[in-house]
Design an enzyme around this catalytic site. Structure first.
Site, PDB file in Angstrom:
ATOM      1  N   TYR A  16       0.845  -1.204   0.000  1.00 15.87           N
ATOM      2  CA  TYR A  16       0.000   0.000   0.000  1.00 15.87           C
ATOM      3  C   TYR A  16       0.880   1.254   0.000  1.00 15.87           C
ATOM      4  O   TYR A  16       0.666   2.186  -0.780  1.00 15.87           O
ATOM      5  CB  TYR A  16      -0.934  -0.033   1.214  1.00 15.87           C
ATOM      6  CG  TYR A  16      -1.733   1.218   1.413  1.00 15.87           C
ATOM      7  CD1 TYR A  16      -2.749   1.569   0.528  1.00 15.87           C
ATOM      8  CD2 TYR A  16      -1.472   2.066   2.483  1.00 15.87           C
ATOM      9  CE1 TYR A  16      -3.487   2.735   0.704  1.00 15.87           C
ATOM     10  CE2 TYR A  16      -2.200   3.225   2.674  1.00 15.87           C
ATOM     11  CZ  TYR A  16      -3.196   3.558   1.773  1.00 15.87           C
ATOM     12  OH  TYR A  16      -3.916   4.711   1.956  1.00 15.87           O
ATOM     13  N   GLU A  38     -12.007   4.753   4.442  1.00 13.98           N
ATOM     14  CA  GLU A  38     -11.547   5.621   5.530  1.00 13.98           C
ATOM     15  C   GLU A  38     -12.627   5.784   6.598  1.00 13.98           C
ATOM     16  O   GLU A  38     -12.335   5.752   7.790  1.00 13.98           O
ATOM     17  CB  GLU A  38     -11.130   6.999   5.000  1.00 13.98           C
ATOM     18  CG  GLU A  38      -9.946   6.998   4.062  1.00 13.98           C
ATOM     19  CD  GLU A  38      -8.601   6.734   4.707  1.00 13.98           C
ATOM     20  OE1 GLU A  38      -8.513   6.600   5.946  1.00 13.98           O
ATOM     21  OE2 GLU A  38      -7.611   6.660   3.970  1.00 13.98           O
ATOM     22  N   TRP A  46      -5.900   0.818  10.304  1.00 12.90           N
ATOM     23  CA  TRP A  46      -5.989   0.843   8.844  1.00 12.90           C
ATOM     24  C   TRP A  46      -5.666  -0.525   8.245  1.00 12.90           C
ATOM     25  O   TRP A  46      -6.234  -0.917   7.239  1.00 12.90           O
ATOM     26  CB  TRP A  46      -5.081   1.934   8.286  1.00 12.90           C
ATOM     27  CG  TRP A  46      -5.144   2.101   6.809  1.00 12.90           C
ATOM     28  CD1 TRP A  46      -4.098   2.011   5.940  1.00 12.90           C
ATOM     29  CD2 TRP A  46      -6.292   2.393   5.990  1.00 12.90           C
ATOM     30  NE1 TRP A  46      -4.524   2.232   4.641  1.00 12.90           N
ATOM     31  CE2 TRP A  46      -5.873   2.476   4.651  1.00 12.90           C
ATOM     32  CE3 TRP A  46      -7.643   2.591   6.269  1.00 12.90           C
ATOM     33  CZ2 TRP A  46      -6.741   2.735   3.596  1.00 12.90           C
ATOM     34  CZ3 TRP A  46      -8.507   2.861   5.209  1.00 12.90           C
ATOM     35  CH2 TRP A  46      -8.053   2.928   3.899  1.00 12.90           C
TER      36      TRP A  46
END
Length: 188
Positions: A16, A38, A46
């Site tokens: 990522y 998000e 995350w």
């Protein structure tokens, strides 16, 4: 090759970091994807969301905001039964609401991309942090964007979540100065 320390030790995070985080996004569907992810992340790690990303992609019709805007209560119930995503009713309902608001922004500005990039005069904000402790969780920019999104009816998009969105979609480049993804390091 040096990376930002937050991604070290985890293959999903490193991929990522290396391929997406801080890369300018100009595709509305990708913006919507990050808004959904998000806002789902609120209060969670995350990495948890990244691990569930493909499940979200399937559950949310490949983040087609036109389809998501049409979801009804039976779809909410279906999503609540999907163990591959975060089963939080308020977050699920917010994602549907946000799809509708997203469409309204597109009608007003031509695209969500035009709207969101207008906050940074259509060029990324490049920071020059030397240490991860310097990277803020929010800024005046994220405060402004969050307030405007809320005014437009968006939910679960407070200033910290918005700041994460701005980082993820490349409106802000918060790669550390020593990172190979820092604009000062790219090409070296």
């Amino acid at each position: 090759m040096e990376r930002c320390p937050w991604c070290l030790g985890n293959e999903i995070y490193m991929k990522y970091h290396d391929e997406e985080w801080g890369v300018p996004v100009h595709v509305d569907r990708k913006h919507f994807e990050f808004l959904v992810l998000e806002s789902a992340q609120a209060g969670l790690n995350w990495l948890t969301i990244l691990k569930k990303r493909e499940n979200y992609r399937e559950a949310y019709d490949n983040f087609d905001f036109e389809k998501v805007a049409l979801y009804d209560e039976s779809k909410v119930e279906e999503l609540m039964q999907n163990s591959g995503i975060i089963r939080n009713r308020r977050k699920i309902e917010a994602s549907i609401n946000n799809a509708r608001c997203f469409i309204n922004v597109r009608k007003e500005f031509g695209s969500f991309d035009s709207y969101i990039w207008s906050f940074v005069d259509n060029k990324p904000v490049v920071t020059h942090w030397d240490d991860i402790s310097q990277v803020p969780a929010s800024t005046q920019l994220s405060d402004t964007v969050s307030r405007d999104l809320k005014k437009r009816g968006f939910k679960f998009l407070g200033t910290v979540i918005v700041y994460s969105h701005l980082q993820a979609t490349g409106l802000i480049n918060d790669h550390l100065s020593s990172c190979f993804r820092s604009l000062g390091q790219v090409g070296k």
